[in-house]
Design an enzyme around this catalytic site. Structure first.
Site, PDB file in Angstrom:
ATOM      1  N   CYS A  25       0.812  -1.227   0.000  1.00 29.09           N
ATOM      2  CA  CYS A  25       0.000   0.000   0.000  1.00 29.09           C
ATOM      3  C   CYS A  25       0.840   1.270   0.000  1.00 29.09           C
ATOM      4  O   CYS A  25       0.304   2.364  -0.160  1.00 29.09           O
ATOM      5  CB  CYS A  25      -0.962   0.001   1.183  1.00 29.09           C
ATOM      6  SG  CYS A  25      -2.199  -1.304   1.080  1.00 29.09           S
ATOM      7  N   HIS A  69     -11.870   8.640 -10.674  1.00 32.93           N
ATOM      8  CA  HIS A  69     -10.690   8.649 -11.533  1.00 32.93           C
ATOM      9  C   HIS A  69      -9.734   9.790 -11.185  1.00 32.93           C
ATOM     10  O   HIS A  69      -9.233  10.503 -12.058  1.00 32.93           O
ATOM     11  CB  HIS A  69     -11.089   8.674 -13.021  1.00 32.93           C
ATOM     12  CG  HIS A  69     -11.604   7.358 -13.468  1.00 32.93           C
ATOM     13  ND1 HIS A  69     -12.907   6.960 -13.250  1.00 32.93           N
ATOM     14  CD2 HIS A  69     -10.990   6.330 -14.098  1.00 32.93           C
ATOM     15  CE1 HIS A  69     -13.070   5.747 -13.732  1.00 32.93           C
ATOM     16  NE2 HIS A  69     -11.931   5.332 -14.244  1.00 32.93           N
ATOM     17  N   GLU A 108     -12.768  -0.789  -0.080  1.00 34.91           N
ATOM     18  CA  GLU A 108     -11.735  -0.748  -1.118  1.00 34.91           C
ATOM     19  C   GLU A 108     -11.698  -2.063  -1.892  1.00 34.91           C
ATOM     20  O   GLU A 108     -11.248  -2.085  -3.031  1.00 34.91           O
ATOM     21  CB  GLU A 108     -10.355  -0.525  -0.484  1.00 34.91           C
ATOM     22  CG  GLU A 108     -10.176   0.828   0.132  1.00 34.91           C
ATOM     23  CD  GLU A 108      -8.806   0.999   0.763  1.00 34.91           C
ATOM     24  OE1 GLU A 108      -8.366   2.144   0.882  1.00 34.91           O
ATOM     25  OE2 GLU A 108      -8.165  -0.007   1.145  1.00 34.91           O
TER      26      GLU A 108
END
Length: 118
Positions: A25, A69, A108
């Site tokens: 991550c 995005h 997520e």
């Protein structure tokens, strides 16, 4: 207590730079996020709703225009944009506009959720 929920989806990147460089991550990566807002009320309104789902359109617009995005570290000007941080951010945004907001969950991945509920 009556409760309703609605989900919103967006795709975005982020990076958790506080983690060790070898942590997955810590690298730039992205997710297909799900944001779920929960609204609650002791009584229903005159139409029999906690809140009309149509009233959540501004949240959809906010997510689509500001988060979809995008690189979340830049959008929120915060280094550690975790699912937990996002849940609190969306809760505070919603609570300011929809007083019935009782919780926000952010996913997520299909198997993970973070929730903010004061």
């Amino acid at each position: 207590m009556f409760r309703i929920t609605k989900q919103f989806h967006f795709s975005a990147s982020h990076q958790l730079t506080c983690l060790p460089p070898d942590h997955q991550c810590a690298r730039l990566h992205g997710h297909n996020y799900i944001v779920e807002i929960e609204l609650a009320a002791n009584e229903l309104n005159a139409h029999g709703f906690v809140r009309d789902y149509h009233d959540l359109t501004p949240l959809k617009r906010y997510i689509d225009e500001s988060f979809d995005h995008r690189h979340l570290n830049d959008v929120l000007d915060h280094e550690q944009v975790t699912a937990e941080y996002l849940a609190r951010h969306f809760y505070e945004w919603c609570k300011a506009r929809l007083p019935e907001t009782s919780a926000v969950r952010v996913s997520e991945t299909p198997k993970t959720w973070a929730q903010y509920r004061p």
